[in-house]
Write a protein that holds these residues in place. Structure first.
Motif, mmCIF file in Angstrom:
data_model
loop_
_atom_site.group_PDB
_atom_site.id
_atom_site.type_symbol
_atom_site.label_atom_id
_atom_site.label_comp_id
_atom_site.label_asym_id
_atom_site.label_seq_id
_atom_site.Cartn_x
_atom_site.Cartn_y
_atom_site.Cartn_z
ATOM 1 N N UNK A 167 0.871 -1.311 -0.130
ATOM 2 C CA UNK A 167 -0.031 0.117 -0.013
ATOM 3 C C UNK A 167 0.682 1.163 -0.034
ATOM 4 N N UNK A 168 2.154 1.089 0.156
ATOM 5 C CA UNK A 168 3.064 2.415 0.235
ATOM 6 C C UNK A 168 3.100 2.907 -1.098
ATOM 7 N N UNK A 169 2.958 4.429 -1.587
ATOM 8 C CA UNK A 169 3.084 4.997 -2.660
ATOM 9 C C UNK A 169 4.560 5.008 -3.286
ATOM 10 N N UNK A 170 4.636 4.579 -4.577
ATOM 11 C CA UNK A 170 5.880 4.597 -4.979
ATOM 12 C C UNK A 170 5.780 5.481 -6.335
ATOM 13 N N UNK A 171 6.520 6.835 -6.147
ATOM 14 C CA UNK A 171 6.529 7.763 -7.346
ATOM 15 C C UNK A 171 7.740 7.540 -8.037
ATOM 16 N N UNK A 172 7.268 7.195 -9.609
ATOM 17 C CA UNK A 172 8.454 6.968 -10.595
ATOM 18 C C UNK A 172 8.361 8.396 -11.266
ATOM 19 N N UNK A 173 9.742 8.964 -11.455
ATOM 20 C CA UNK A 173 10.132 10.072 -11.965
ATOM 21 C C UNK A 173 11.030 9.722 -13.077
#
Length: 174
Positions: A167-173
């Motif tokens: 459930x932890x957010x992963x931001x891919x940039x």
């Protein structure tokens, strides 16, 4: 000669004890955050480095930030504090840009390249291929094929494992 309780009495005592433990566990779960980092508490303040190098436009709140071209990961608390930043080796295919969520984890497995891996944290998909972070335990097998895993050191993999629960957010940039 001492007399022992019958099986029925012992079963009743055990059942009552288990019920008590269940109630206490439920009460504790209601008062503790699901992940201590979500509330902005740093378990390892020695590794904190402020916002050093954190990319712009990388979301907010508790999250993992992964830069594809920068080959770097940041673990960011709910209080916008970078707990840890470290280099990684990107996989192929790269995950899609944007916001994702950790959907599965595994303590140990075999990577797509045949290497034994640990601390597998999956957060994206490309077709029918799962993409995530992992730490290789040993050298990859000869003739290894590319893997969608984003590889990290074992120490960094352990830190991510503690931080990024399902459930932890992963931001891919970029």
């Amino acid at each position: 000669m001492p007399r022992f309780a019958s099986g029925t009495v012992v079963a009743g005592i055990v059942t009552a004890a288990l019920a008590g433990v269940t109630v206490l566990t439920a009460q504790a779960a209601d008062t503790a955050p699901a992940n201590p980092y979500a509330a902005g508490h740093a378990a390892d303040a020695a590794g904190a480095c402020g916002h050093a190098g954190l990319p712009a436009d990388c979301g907010s709140g508790m999250r993992v930030v992964y830069s594809i071209t920068g080959h770097r990961v940041w673990l960011v608390t709910g209080a916008e504090r970078v707990l840890r930043a470290y280099p990684v080796a990107g996989g192929d295919p790269a995950p899609p840009l944007g916001t994702h969520e950790v959907f599965a984890r595994g303590a140990r497995s075999s990577g797509g390249d045949g290497a034994p891996v640990e601390h597998v944290v999956l957060f994206a998909q490309s077709g029918d291929t799962n993409i995530g972070f992992s730490a290789a335990v040993g050298a990859a097998k000869a003739g290894a094929r590319p893997t969608p895993a984003i590889r990290e050191s074992r120490a960094d993999g352990d830190a991510l494992w503690q931080f990024a629960t399902v459930g932890t957010t992963v931001e891919v940039v970029p």
